[in-house]
Design a protein around this motif. Structure first.
Motif, PDB file in Angstrom:
ATOM      1  N   GLN A  78      15.042 -27.110   9.627  1.00 30.12           N
ATOM      2  CA  GLN A  78      16.050 -26.135   9.234  1.00 30.12           C
ATOM      3  C   GLN A  78      17.382 -26.803   8.891  1.00 30.12           C
ATOM      4  O   GLN A  78      18.075 -26.371   7.972  1.00 30.12           O
ATOM      5  CB  GLN A  78      16.232 -25.101  10.347  1.00 30.12           C
ATOM      6  CG  GLN A  78      15.044 -24.162  10.495  1.00 30.12           C
ATOM      7  CD  GLN A  78      15.160 -23.223  11.674  1.00 30.12           C
ATOM      8  OE1 GLN A  78      15.731 -23.576  12.714  1.00 30.12           O
ATOM      9  NE2 GLN A  78      14.619 -22.020  11.547  1.00 30.12           N
ATOM     10  N   SER A  81      16.855 -28.130   5.412  1.00 30.74           N
ATOM     11  CA  SER A  81      16.752 -27.062   4.417  1.00 30.74           C
ATOM     12  C   SER A  81      18.109 -26.469   4.054  1.00 30.74           C
ATOM     13  O   SER A  81      18.329 -26.063   2.903  1.00 30.74           O
ATOM     14  CB  SER A  81      15.820 -25.963   4.938  1.00 30.74           C
ATOM     15  OG  SER A  81      15.683 -24.920   3.991  1.00 30.74           O
ATOM     16  N   SER A  82      19.015 -26.418   5.022  1.00 28.41           N
ATOM     17  CA  SER A  82      20.334 -25.820   4.782  1.00 28.41           C
ATOM     18  C   SER A  82      21.367 -26.823   4.279  1.00 28.41           C
ATOM     19  O   SER A  82      22.511 -26.451   4.016  1.00 28.41           O
ATOM     20  CB  SER A  82      20.849 -25.164   6.063  1.00 28.41           C
ATOM     21  OG  SER A  82      21.015 -26.133   7.092  1.00 28.41           O
ATOM     22  N   PRO A 102       4.720 -23.090  10.312  1.00 32.19           N
ATOM     23  CA  PRO A 102       4.635 -21.942   9.396  1.00 32.19           C
ATOM     24  C   PRO A 102       3.318 -21.173   9.471  1.00 32.19           C
ATOM     25  O   PRO A 102       3.279 -19.997   9.122  1.00 32.19           O
ATOM     26  CB  PRO A 102       4.794 -22.587   8.009  1.00 32.19           C
ATOM     27  CG  PRO A 102       5.472 -23.892   8.253  1.00 32.19           C
ATOM     28  CD  PRO A 102       4.947 -24.353   9.575  1.00 32.19           C
ATOM     29  N   TYR A 110      10.198 -20.489   8.124  1.00 37.39           N
ATOM     30  CA  TYR A 110      10.544 -20.712   6.719  1.00 37.39           C
ATOM     31  C   TYR A 110       9.259 -20.771   5.900  1.00 37.39           C
ATOM     32  O   TYR A 110       8.162 -20.943   6.447  1.00 37.39           O
ATOM     33  CB  TYR A 110      11.327 -22.016   6.532  1.00 37.39           C
ATOM     34  CG  TYR A 110      10.877 -23.140   7.437  1.00 37.39           C
ATOM     35  CD1 TYR A 110       9.624 -23.749   7.293  1.00 37.39           C
ATOM     36  CD2 TYR A 110      11.691 -23.588   8.475  1.00 37.39           C
ATOM     37  CE1 TYR A 110       9.208 -24.754   8.132  1.00 37.39           C
ATOM     38  CE2 TYR A 110      11.274 -24.594   9.337  1.00 37.39           C
ATOM     39  CZ  TYR A 110      10.031 -25.174   9.153  1.00 37.39           C
ATOM     40  OH  TYR A 110       9.607 -26.164  10.011  1.00 37.39           O
ATOM     41  N   ASP A 111       9.404 -20.604   4.612  1.00 38.61           N
ATOM     42  CA  ASP A 111       8.310 -20.857   3.676  1.00 38.61           C
ATOM     43  C   ASP A 111       8.446 -22.318   3.261  1.00 38.61           C
ATOM     44  O   ASP A 111       9.388 -22.679   2.549  1.00 38.61           O
ATOM     45  CB  ASP A 111       8.430 -19.947   2.451  1.00 38.61           C
ATOM     46  CG  ASP A 111       7.302 -20.162   1.449  1.00 38.61           C
ATOM     47  OD1 ASP A 111       6.734 -21.264   1.408  1.00 38.61           O
ATOM     48  OD2 ASP A 111       7.020 -19.227   0.672  1.00 38.61           O
ATOM     49  N   LYS A 114       9.218 -23.174  -0.376  1.00 36.69           N
ATOM     50  CA  LYS A 114      10.466 -22.720  -0.974  1.00 36.69           C
ATOM     51  C   LYS A 114      11.690 -23.337  -0.299  1.00 36.69           C
ATOM     52  O   LYS A 114      12.756 -23.434  -0.911  1.00 36.69           O
ATOM     53  CB  LYS A 114      10.567 -21.193  -0.900  1.00 36.69           C
ATOM     54  CG  LYS A 114       9.520 -20.461  -1.732  1.00 36.69           C
ATOM     55  CD  LYS A 114       9.674 -18.945  -1.593  1.00 36.69           C
ATOM     56  CE  LYS A 114       8.629 -18.202  -2.435  1.00 36.69           C
ATOM     57  NZ  LYS A 114       8.748 -16.724  -2.282  1.00 36.69           N
ATOM     58  N   ALA A 115      11.529 -23.742   0.945  1.00 40.55           N
ATOM     59  CA  ALA A 115      12.673 -24.218   1.734  1.00 40.55           C
ATOM     60  C   ALA A 115      12.906 -25.714   1.622  1.00 40.55           C
ATOM     61  O   ALA A 115      13.892 -26.226   2.154  1.00 40.55           O
ATOM     62  CB  ALA A 115      12.475 -23.849   3.206  1.00 40.55           C
TER      63      ALA A 115
END
Length: 320
Positions: A78, A81-82, A102, A110-111, A114-115
């Motif tokens: 995460q 991803s961000s 996942p 998250y996907d 896509k992430a």
């Protein structure tokens, strides 16, 4: 006037924060951060630091390893991803965070398609089923018989969902109590102390303790025997075709990472894994390092995700 307008526009673009980072020619012009989702001293951490050192030589920039253990690597994923998609924040992602989390959780964090931006594979971990030397078993069949004779009385350890699922595949309907740890090092300490009776662990930890006679390795998850412990059979040799988990790792960036930056990083990571000193160190850790192009890695990633999900559904595994 037209020439002056274009010049001003170019100057304005150059003045934008981080504009240089979007140029493949200028990248990288500052240190990179490589996030790993496991505690210091464990297999994933050791391998990440070996690769980071080699990548720093390839890029001519420092590569800082940041540990963010916990939640099956989800916290590290995460954080990546961000991050800003400029190539300066990368993830050493394992199948635990990228596939297990996942597919196992009722509400996925998250996907993964896509992430993140897949960059390159890192390779495959050697994993061994180990037991303390004090446990009166010398083979997988003897361990399974002992577990069956004492339902719920023995303890297993894990630091990730992949090793838990491998244990589930091995045990079937035989019952043990699983203890979850943040890293393999802590789990190994309790295994050596007798509080834990079995665990799947990496080639980073197992060989030394096996050679000292403190633990026994009963089977490897690799498709072929490991040079680190050549006497340990594969699941295929033992007729354990149900052991299908393949522990792997790869490099990911945030979503929207520019293609030029993705390609540059993939190229440098593939070359890093081919560096003689990096290759030699990875082999010592029982890790088979190999890189892939972004397209090939994305294809591999999808295949692994689908296969893991099928195993979860087949065994009706629920996240708790």
């Amino acid at each position: 006037m037209r020439r002056r307008t274009l010049t001003l526009a170019a100057l304005a673009a150059a003045a934008m924060p981080g504009a240089a980072a979007w140029s493949a020619d200028a990248f990288p012009n500052k240190p990179l951060k490589l996030i790993v989702g496991f505690a210091a001293g464990g297999g994933a951490d050791v391998l990440t630091r070996i690769i980071a050192e080699g990548l720093a030589k390839q890029l001519g920039q420092q590569v800082i390893v940041e540990n963010r253990p916990g939640a099956d690597g989800v916290l590290a994923a995460q954080a990546t991803s961000s991050a800003r998609p400029d190539g300066y924040t990368l993830l050493m992602g394992t199948n635990t965070a990228m596939v297990a989390a996942p597919t196992l959780r009722p509400t996925p964090p998250y996907d993964p398609f896509k992430a993140f931006t897949p960059i390159s594979s890192a390779g495959q971990f050697s994993m061994f089923l180990v037991v303390p030397a004090s446990l009166p078993v010398k083979s997988v069949n003897e361990l399974l018989a002992l577990v069956a004779s004492k339902p719920g009385a023995l303890n297993s350890a894990s630091s990730n969902s992949a090793s838990e699922l491998a244990m589930l595949q091995l045990l079937g309907d035989r019952k043990v109590v699983n203890a979850r740890y943040k890293g393999d090092m802590q789990a190994m300490t309790d295994l050596l102390g007798g509080q834990i009776q079995m665990m799947f662990t990496t080639g980073t930890l197992a060989p030394g303790f096996v050679k000292e006679g403190r633990i026994r390795a009963l089977v490897t998850l690799l498709p072929q025997r490991s040079a680190l412990l050549p006497d340990v059979p594969t699941g295929g040799e033992l007729g354990l075709g149900k052991l299908t988990i393949t522990p792997w790792a790869g490099f990911f960036g945030p979503p929207g990472l520019p293609q030029a930056i993705t390609d540059r990083l993939s190229h440098e990571l593939q070359n890093t894994l081919k560096r003689p000193e990096v290759h030699a160190q990875l082999v010592q850790q029982g890790f088979e390092g190999y890189g892939m192009s972004p397209a090939k890695f994305n294809e591999f990633f999808r295949t692994q995700y689908d296969a893991f999900g099928a195993t979860v559904r087949e065994h009706n595994v629920k996240f708790e």
